[in-house]
Design a protein around this motif. Structure first.
Motif, mmCIF file in Angstrom:
data_model
loop_
_atom_site.group_PDB
_atom_site.id
_atom_site.type_symbol
_atom_site.label_atom_id
_atom_site.label_comp_id
_atom_site.label_asym_id
_atom_site.label_seq_id
_atom_site.Cartn_x
_atom_site.Cartn_y
_atom_site.Cartn_z
ATOM 1 N N HIS A 115 0.954 -1.173 0.030
ATOM 2 C CA HIS A 115 -0.020 0.037 -0.204
ATOM 3 C C HIS A 115 0.754 1.330 -0.010
ATOM 4 C CE1 HIS A 115 -3.730 2.321 0.960
ATOM 5 N NE2 HIS A 115 -2.852 3.064 1.865
ATOM 6 N N HIS A 119 1.215 4.609 -2.423
ATOM 7 C CA HIS A 119 1.337 6.083 -1.949
ATOM 8 C C HIS A 119 2.303 6.975 -2.507
ATOM 9 C CE1 HIS A 119 -2.519 7.025 0.588
ATOM 10 N NE2 HIS A 119 -2.074 5.950 1.228
ATOM 11 N N SER A 140 -0.015 8.916 6.542
ATOM 12 C CA SER A 140 -1.071 8.296 6.600
ATOM 13 C C SER A 140 -1.727 8.102 7.652
ATOM 14 C CB SER A 140 -1.438 7.087 5.657
ATOM 15 O OG SER A 140 -0.696 5.973 6.287
ATOM 16 N N ASP A 323 -6.574 7.455 0.095
ATOM 17 C CA ASP A 323 -6.444 6.130 -0.567
ATOM 18 C C ASP A 323 -7.403 5.757 -1.814
ATOM 19 O OD1 ASP A 323 -5.039 5.330 1.344
ATOM 20 O OD2 ASP A 323 -6.522 4.137 2.476
HETATM 21 ZN ZN ZN Z 1 -3.381 4.978 2.560
#
Ligand code: ZN
Ligand code: KG4
Length: 350
Positions: A115, A119, A140, A323
């Motif tokens: 993930h 980003h 985040s 996201d």
């Molecule tokens: Zn995120």
């Protein structure tokens, strides 16, 4: 090459189609980017409830993927990139299982993506390849990580939070100011009307040799729980002074002042670390990604510091900072070109 991206690590069900153009410096183009937010599902609980999140992903994923394909005007794609982790296990499993099934049915490769790599690559998706070496901060709800990138797609961790993530601190402080969930955007909004010097709050200095021994592991780490506790103490004593009953809010201006002061300290802490690392490593550019990079003060101050130091600053557009699956597709393309695909028995990694 066209990649379908799928992201379900937390409270957004997201799908996107990204095309590889091969152009320099913009190697990828977003053809569609669909995000179904679960904010309304979780709002009354004051935060993300993992089980509810997983169930909502199940409800939304077919529709979100279909919309992403329709929006992009494509029926086929050459690979599927999906978030493998980190995130909520039940939520990750929905996206990963869906992606596996599609990859099997369509006979296309499956590319598992971290993930946070997503980003980081959102920066390239937005503004093109970063001049390297680069220093990138990912801020985040779950992470505050500082990376050095010398070769595209290889991320070396320089520092991370030892307790709360920056976004988590925003969310918790918003909660104790009675601003609700999600907290980051709420603080951003009210801070605009506040005096950012009104409340004296400490910048956390990690102890030991910090500045004196920059080679020590962890010396570029962050810590935000002390700041959060200072805000809590301040709020508690102000409430006592005014004799406020439970549920009775502080005056609006006071809330704005606390929010602005908290936000200033977080932003200064983040940018001090980022630009200090950039100087130490002779970076050619810096970047800030992740949900907190949507913060208006962080964006303005980062840009100003970049200008004063003659350093290009990469920040994703708002739609790419929180996201989304376009960033997952982009990171997937990066991995695919590095020869990384996976068998269909790959596991989610929370
Ligand atoms: Zn995120
Ligand atoms: O990257 P993200 O969408 O999800 C995670 O991977 O965690 O980040 C969500 C975090 C939340 O903590 C949210 O409060 C924060 O990003 N956030 C903000 C802003 N918009 C979102 N924090 C400060 N200011 C904002 N404008």
């Amino acid at each position: 090459m066209v990649v379908l991206g799928i992201e379900t690590s937390c409270d957004e069900t997201a799908a996107a189609v990204v095309e590889e153009t091969g152009d320099i410096p913009r190697p990828w183009r977003v053809k569609s980017n669909i995000v179904a937010s679960q904010i309304e599902v979780h709002r009354k609980w004051g935060g993300v409830v993992p089980e509810l999140s997983a169930r909502q992903h199940v409800r939304d994923i077919c529709d979100v993927v279909e919309r992403a394909l329709a929006d992009a005007g494509v029926e086929t794609y050459d690979a599927i990139a999906v978030t493998q982790g980190p995130g909520l296990m039940g939520s990750l499993l929905v996206g990963l299982s869906f992606a596996k099934a599609l990859a099997w049915a369509r006979s296309v490769p499956l590319i598992p993506v971290h993930h946070l790599a997503g980003h980081i690559e959102s920066l390239v998706l937005g503004a093109g390849e970063m001049p390297l070496p680069a220093i990138v901060l990912v801020v985040s709800g779950g992470h505050t990580n500082l990376y050095r990138i010398e070769h595209a797609g290889v991320y070396e961790l320089l520092g991370r939070t030892r307790d709360d993530a920056a976004g988590e601190a925003f969310d918790k402080v918003a909660k104790l100011l009675g601003l609700g969930y999600p907290g980051g955007p709420a603080i951003d909004l009210v801070a605009a009307h506040g005096d950012d010097r009104a409340v004296p709050l400490p910048k956390t200095r990690l102890t030991h040799a910090d500045r004196n021994a920059p080679e020590l592991p962890g010396h570029r780490d962050f810590s935000f729980s002390g700041l959060k506790t200072s805000v809590l103490r301040h709020v508690t004593s102000r409430r006592e002074e005014r004799g406020l009953a439970a549920g009775e809010p502080l005056p609006r201006q006071h809330i704005s002042d606390i929010a602005a002061s908290f936000q200033r300290v977080v932003v200064e802490t983040l940018l001090d670390r980022l630009f200090d690392a950039a100087q130490s490593y002779g970076a050619q550019s810096v970047g800030i990604a992740g949900g907190v990079s949507a913060n208006s003060r962080l964006r303005t101050d980062a840009t100003a510091r970049g200008v004063s130091r003659g350093l290009p600053v990469f920040i994703p557009t708002l739609g790419l900072s929180t996201d989304n699956a376009a960033m997952i597709a982009a990171a997937g393309l990066r991995r695919y070109r590095a020869g990384i695909v996976s068998a269909l028995d790959v596991d989610a990694d929370a």
